[in-house]
Design a protein around this motif. Structure first.
Motif, mmCIF file in Angstrom:
data_model
loop_
_atom_site.group_PDB
_atom_site.id
_atom_site.type_symbol
_atom_site.label_atom_id
_atom_site.label_comp_id
_atom_site.label_asym_id
_atom_site.label_seq_id
_atom_site.Cartn_x
_atom_site.Cartn_y
_atom_site.Cartn_z
ATOM 1 N N THR A 1 -8.238 -4.080 -3.701
ATOM 2 C CA THR A 1 -7.978 -2.638 -3.739
ATOM 3 C C THR A 1 -6.965 -2.249 -4.802
ATOM 4 O O THR A 1 -7.150 -1.250 -5.517
ATOM 5 C CB THR A 1 -7.478 -2.154 -2.361
ATOM 6 N N LEU A 2 -5.883 -3.037 -4.922
ATOM 7 C CA LEU A 2 -4.781 -2.677 -5.813
ATOM 8 C C LEU A 2 -4.632 -3.581 -7.026
ATOM 9 O O LEU A 2 -3.791 -3.312 -7.886
ATOM 10 C CB LEU A 2 -3.466 -2.665 -5.016
ATOM 11 N N GLY B 1 0.819 -1.204 0.000
ATOM 12 C CA GLY B 1 0.000 0.000 0.000
ATOM 13 C C GLY B 1 0.851 1.252 0.000
ATOM 14 O O GLY B 1 0.592 2.204 -0.747
ATOM 15 N N LYS B 2 1.891 1.271 0.838
ATOM 16 C CA LYS B 2 2.779 2.425 0.897
ATOM 17 C C LYS B 2 3.465 2.665 -0.443
ATOM 18 O O LYS B 2 3.674 3.813 -0.852
ATOM 19 C CB LYS B 2 3.820 2.228 2.000
ATOM 20 N N ASP C 1 -6.948 1.722 5.189
ATOM 21 C CA ASP C 1 -8.003 2.727 5.048
ATOM 22 C C ASP C 1 -8.960 2.388 3.906
ATOM 23 O O ASP C 1 -9.872 3.161 3.606
ATOM 24 C CB ASP C 1 -7.388 4.106 4.790
ATOM 25 N N TYR C 2 -8.743 1.232 3.275
ATOM 26 C CA TYR C 2 -9.546 0.862 2.115
ATOM 27 C C TYR C 2 -10.187 -0.518 2.319
ATOM 28 O O TYR C 2 -9.678 -1.342 3.085
ATOM 29 C CB TYR C 2 -8.675 0.833 0.850
ATOM 30 N N ASN D 1 2.191 2.150 -3.214
ATOM 31 C CA ASN D 1 1.172 2.776 -4.058
ATOM 32 C C ASN D 1 0.602 4.041 -3.417
ATOM 33 O O ASN D 1 -0.457 4.530 -3.814
ATOM 34 C CB ASN D 1 0.043 1.777 -4.336
ATOM 35 N N LYS D 2 1.290 4.543 -2.386
ATOM 36 C CA LYS D 2 0.985 5.815 -1.732
ATOM 37 C C LYS D 2 -0.372 5.828 -1.028
ATOM 38 O O LYS D 2 -1.076 6.839 -1.018
ATOM 39 C CB LYS D 2 1.069 6.968 -2.744
ATOM 40 N N ILE D 3 -0.726 4.676 -0.450
ATOM 41 C CA ILE D 3 -1.935 4.613 0.370
ATOM 42 C C ILE D 3 -1.649 3.768 1.605
ATOM 43 O O ILE D 3 -0.677 3.015 1.643
ATOM 44 C CB ILE D 3 -3.135 3.997 -0.386
ATOM 45 N N ASP D 4 -2.503 3.913 2.614
ATOM 46 C CA ASP D 4 -2.506 2.984 3.740
ATOM 47 C C ASP D 4 -3.609 1.991 3.448
ATOM 48 O O ASP D 4 -4.802 2.350 3.490
ATOM 49 C CB ASP D 4 -2.763 3.709 5.058
ATOM 50 N N ILE D 5 -3.242 0.764 3.101
ATOM 51 C CA ILE D 5 -4.222 -0.229 2.663
ATOM 52 C C ILE D 5 -5.305 -0.446 3.711
ATOM 53 O O ILE D 5 -6.427 -0.852 3.389
ATOM 54 C CB ILE D 5 -3.507 -1.566 2.327
#
Length: 220
Positions: free
Chosen positions: A48-49, A25-26, A34-35, A28-32
């Motif tokens: 998600t990804l 997630g990081k 939070d999804y 891909n610039k997200i906190d997984i």
């Protein structure tokens, strides 16, 4: 006992620090977390990804157990009389605990199925019929997932069957464990299965209510 505690702690840090879903997630610039389901495991990453990210997450989370056990084989086993399989299981328990409850993520990690499957895969390194744990695991997971289309149900049945198989293998003398070592090993495998069910509490509720998300089903 010192070696058992040592490999348990070693496993915890290996499981916590190699938190594949979180780092994917990081990347891909997200906190997984939070999804989707808010989980840092393979299924949520895949949903998600995408499939490639999900497969990469599974492989990293699974094989961190195998790599950790290989290191134990070379670095720890020559210095103790404790059965190697028992050390593998203690390490595996630590890895699943670290994966599920990473200290630097406020103890919010994955649900431990990929990490647990890595523990099962690592048992292929032992003789006789231990490779069958992996074979049966793949078969049970695939069949249940195919028929029910529920990843969670397939995962839980796979872990329950691993415990049942371990009991049977121990009874038949197919494991390199005897006496109290076999009892300890059985308790650890039970703990791994119990952790899977505990971490899937919300999934179990949704399965009972008929609201669990199926494979390929779009989120409403």
């Amino acid at each position: 006992m010192l070696f058992k505690i040592g490999v348990l702690i070693y496993g915890y840090f290996a499981g916590a620090l190699i938190q594949a879903g979180y780092w994917m997630g990081k990347f891909n610039k997200i906190d997984i977390r939070d999804y989707g389901s808010g989980n840092a495991g393979t299924t949520n990453v895949m949903r998600t990804l995408g499939k490639k990210a999900g497969i990469a997450t599974y492989l990293l989370d699974a094989f961190k157990a195998v790599i950790a056990d290989i290191l134990i084989h070379f670095l720890i086993v020559p210095h103790t009389a404790i059965p190697e399989m028992l050390l593998f299981l203690y390490c595996g328990l630590g890895i699943v605990l670290g994966h599920n409850f990473p200290f630097y993520l406020k103890f919010k990690g994955g649900k431990g199925i990929a990490a647990s499957s890595g523990v099962v895969i690592s048992l292929m390194l032992f003789p006789k019929y231990c490779f069958m744990f992996t074979v049966f695991g793949i078969v049970f997971f695939a069949l249940v997932a195919r028929i029910s289309r529920y990843v969670s149900l397939a995962s839980l049945i796979g872990m329950a069957m691993f415990f049942v198989e371990f009991l049977i293998w121990g009874f038949l003398g197919w494991l390199p464990l005897n006496g109290t070592d076999l009892v300890e090993g059985t308790v650890i495998v039970f703990a791994l299965a119990a952790l899977a069910f505990i971490r899937h509490r919300s999934n179990i509720v949704r399965l009972v209510q008929g609201t669990e998300r199926k494979i390929g089903e779009k989120k409403n």
